[in-house]
Scaffold this active site. Structure first.
Site, short mmCIF file in Angstrom:
data_model
loop_
_atom_site.label_atom_id
_atom_site.label_comp_id
_atom_site.label_asym_id
_atom_site.label_seq_id
_atom_site.Cartn_x
_atom_site.Cartn_y
_atom_site.Cartn_z
N ASN A 182 18.97 18.43 43.10
CA ASN A 182 17.59 18.83 42.56
C ASN A 182 17.15 17.84 41.50
OD1 ASN A 182 16.98 20.79 44.57
ND2 ASN A 182 17.60 22.33 43.32
N ALA B 42 28.25 25.37 45.52
CA ALA B 42 27.65 26.27 46.66
C ALA B 42 27.23 25.23 47.68
CB ALA B 42 26.47 27.08 46.00
N MET B 43 26.31 24.41 47.49
CA MET B 43 25.70 23.42 48.42
C MET B 43 26.78 22.60 49.04
SD MET B 43 22.63 24.19 48.84
CE MET B 43 21.66 22.98 49.52
N GLY B 44 27.67 21.75 48.21
CA GLY B 44 28.58 20.93 48.87
C GLY B 44 29.42 21.56 49.96
N LYS C 20 9.82 18.23 45.63
CA LYS C 20 10.94 19.32 45.59
C LYS C 20 10.91 19.60 44.25
CE LYS C 20 14.28 21.97 46.75
NZ LYS C 20 15.67 21.60 46.79
N GLY D 242 31.54 16.94 44.66
CA GLY D 242 30.83 18.21 44.15
C GLY D 242 30.67 19.17 45.02
N1 LIG Z 1 22.50 26.35 45.25
C1 LIG Z 1 21.35 26.11 45.79
O1 LIG Z 1 20.94 26.81 46.91
C2 LIG Z 1 20.79 24.75 45.97
C3 LIG Z 1 21.24 23.86 45.19
N2 LIG Z 1 20.49 22.58 45.22
C4 LIG Z 1 21.08 21.41 44.10
O2 LIG Z 1 22.06 21.21 44.70
C5 LIG Z 1 23.16 20.52 43.42
C6 LIG Z 1 24.44 21.31 43.62
O3 LIG Z 1 24.11 22.81 43.24
P1 LIG Z 1 25.03 23.98 43.41
O4 LIG Z 1 25.80 23.73 44.63
O5 LIG Z 1 24.35 25.17 43.77
O6 LIG Z 1 26.14 23.97 42.35
P2 LIG Z 1 27.13 24.69 41.93
O7 LIG Z 1 26.92 25.35 40.55
O8 LIG Z 1 27.50 25.56 43.10
O9 LIG Z 1 28.27 23.70 41.54
C7 LIG Z 1 28.20 22.46 41.11
C8 LIG Z 1 29.47 22.27 40.51
O10 LIG Z 1 29.37 23.01 39.19
C9 LIG Z 1 30.88 23.44 38.93
N3 LIG Z 1 30.91 24.89 39.03
C10 LIG Z 1 30.17 25.73 39.30
N4 LIG Z 1 30.43 26.96 39.06
C11 LIG Z 1 31.74 26.92 38.40
C12 LIG Z 1 32.51 27.85 37.78
N5 LIG Z 1 32.18 29.51 37.79
N6 LIG Z 1 33.43 27.44 36.93
C13 LIG Z 1 33.63 25.95 36.89
N7 LIG Z 1 32.99 25.02 37.46
C14 LIG Z 1 32.05 25.50 38.10
C15 LIG Z 1 31.69 22.77 39.99
O11 LIG Z 1 31.88 21.40 39.29
P3 LIG Z 1 32.94 20.90 38.43
O12 LIG Z 1 34.12 21.97 38.26
O13 LIG Z 1 33.44 19.53 39.09
O14 LIG Z 1 32.22 20.61 37.26
C16 LIG Z 1 30.65 22.56 40.92
O15 LIG Z 1 30.99 21.53 41.84
C17 LIG Z 1 21.98 20.77 42.24
O16 LIG Z 1 21.46 19.76 41.96
C18 LIG Z 1 21.19 21.92 42.73
O17 LIG Z 1 19.83 21.90 41.96
C19 LIG Z 1 19.42 22.10 45.99
C20 LIG Z 1 19.17 23.05 46.89
C21 LIG Z 1 19.53 24.47 46.80
C1 LIG Z 2 16.82 26.90 47.71
C2 LIG Z 2 15.82 26.46 46.68
C3 LIG Z 2 14.79 25.47 47.55
C4 LIG Z 2 15.13 27.41 45.90
O1 LIG Z 2 14.50 26.97 44.92
C5 LIG Z 2 16.71 25.46 45.59
O2 LIG Z 2 16.33 23.99 45.63
C6 LIG Z 2 17.56 25.72 44.78
O3 LIG Z 2 18.19 26.90 44.99
O4 LIG Z 2 17.80 25.20 43.69
#
Ligand SMILES: NC(=O)C1=CN([C@@H]2O[C@H](COP(=O)(O)OP(=O)(O)OC[C@H]3O[C@@H](n4cnc5c(N)ncnc54)[C@H](OP(=O)(O)O)[C@@H]3O)[C@@H](O)[C@H]2O)C=CC1
Ligand SMILES: CC(C)(CO)C(=O)C(=O)O
Length: 311
Positions: free
Chosen positions: A104, A10-12, A186, A7
């Protein structure tokens, strides 16, 4: 350490870049074909706080193309995608890597333990943040920290190795004493910041500058407190409020649009059912009134329906 990021949104991606820069062997795994192709062709583009872009050469694969083994799998899908990602990585998991998630929401351990023995699972939370700009491109703001714990500490002797690896990459990781309390803490923060910033279309700094942010905050967290008390989960609404207030500064997360806001902007489903929605369901089951969280979850679902109706 040989690390898979399962995954790599953004975060990964943010975690992957930092861990690779610290000398680890990192593979990004994602189902989004355009994202995987862009990373392999051009490197992962990272826009930092000062607006500068830098490309980092990285290896990215679709889950079906992963054949190697890993010491650690960091799961960073959305909560709703976790079960499918674990199913897709069945062969990788058969080699017994440690599996860590910092996603989250409440309920992730239950999903992971359907695929991985409890003795291999580490869970935690993070206030690092990141946003997806487009395929192969993220934007990062501020700094953060990580709190984590093995689900079965007696049978997981290597937590210190994982913490040292994260800290060698500058990620401020520390062990949690009570991981369920950390997850609820959280989730309380996300149920305030993510939900209100999405409904009000603002970033975390703008939410914190509202004169009534405490009223909005307390409407959510007082109900979290009542449900946590009924469910015998350690929770302190006042500690969560302190953590929330610490996110308002530009040095932490003031400039960040929470992940739920990003999902709504991209017309993708949000994690609200694992945040306000989870507490609303549990409150109902336990006979604890949860009107604010229930209506907030409904408002987010209504907004999801409105934005996707325009697609
Ligand atoms: N963003 C943040 O700042 C923070 C996020 N988190 C948590 O971390 C976890 C991951 O979040 P985050 O990294 O933000 O997730 P993203 O939305 O950035 O990515 C998650 C997955 O969604 C799919 N994806 C996202 N955007 C697109 C698109 N435009 N088109 C096609 N597929 C897409 C991809 O998976 P696939 O194509 O394989 O389905 C991707 O691996 C969640 O639980 C979030 O709540 C925790 C702290 C901070
Ligand atoms: C960075 C933070 C803490 C903000 O709520 C978060 O977990 C998110 O964006 O999902």
């Amino acid at each position: 350490m040989k690390i898979a990021i399962a995954g790599a949104g953004a975060m990964g991606s943010r975690f992957g870049v930092k861990l690779q820069a610290a000398g680890n062997d990192v593979t990004l795994i994602d189902n989004w074909a355009d994202h995987v192709a862009a990373i392999n062709a051009n490197g992962l583009m990272v826009t930092s706080d000062d607006g500068k872009d830098q490309a980092y050469p990285m290896t990215a694969l679709a889950p079906k193309d992963v054949t190697t083994t890993f010491d650690l799998v960091i799961l960073f899908t959305k909560t709703m995608q976790m079960d499918q990602m674990l199913t897709d990585l069945h062969a990788v998991l058969a080699n017994h890597p440690a599996v860590l998630t910092l996603a989250n929401g409440i309920g992730n351990v239950e999903t992971i333990e359907k695929h991985v023995p409890r003795s291999q699972i580490v869970v935690g939370t993070t206030v690092w943040s990141s946003g997806l700009v487009g395929p192969g491109h993220i934007k990062v703001t501020g700094t953060g920290s990580i709190s984590l714990q093995a689900v079965d500490p007696a049978n997981f002797p290597n937590l210190d190795d994982i913490i040292s690896t994260l800290n060698a990459a500058g990620m401020n990781a520390s062990p949690a004493d009570d991981v369920m309390a950390a997850i609820w803490k959280k989730a309380g923060l996300n149920s305030v910041l993510n939900t209100y910033c999405t409904l009000l279309n603002c970033n975390i700094g703008e939410f914190g500058a509202l004169p009534n942010w405490r009223d909005l905050n307390d409407a959510v967290l007082d109900e979290f407190q009542a449900v946590a008390d009924a469910a015998k989960i350690t929770f302190s609404a006042s500690d969560v409020t302190t953590l929330i207030a610490a996110q308002f500064s530009p040095e932490t997360n003031g400039g960040h649009y929470p992940s739920m806001h990003q999902d709504m902007a991209n017309h993708r489903p949000t994690e609200v059912d694992f945040l306000n929605g989870y507490v609303a369901r549990l409150g109902k089951k336990l006979g604890v009134p949860v009107p604010h969280n229930a209506i907030l979850a409904q408002l987010i679902h209504s907004q999801e329906a409105l934005v996707t109706a325009k697609d």
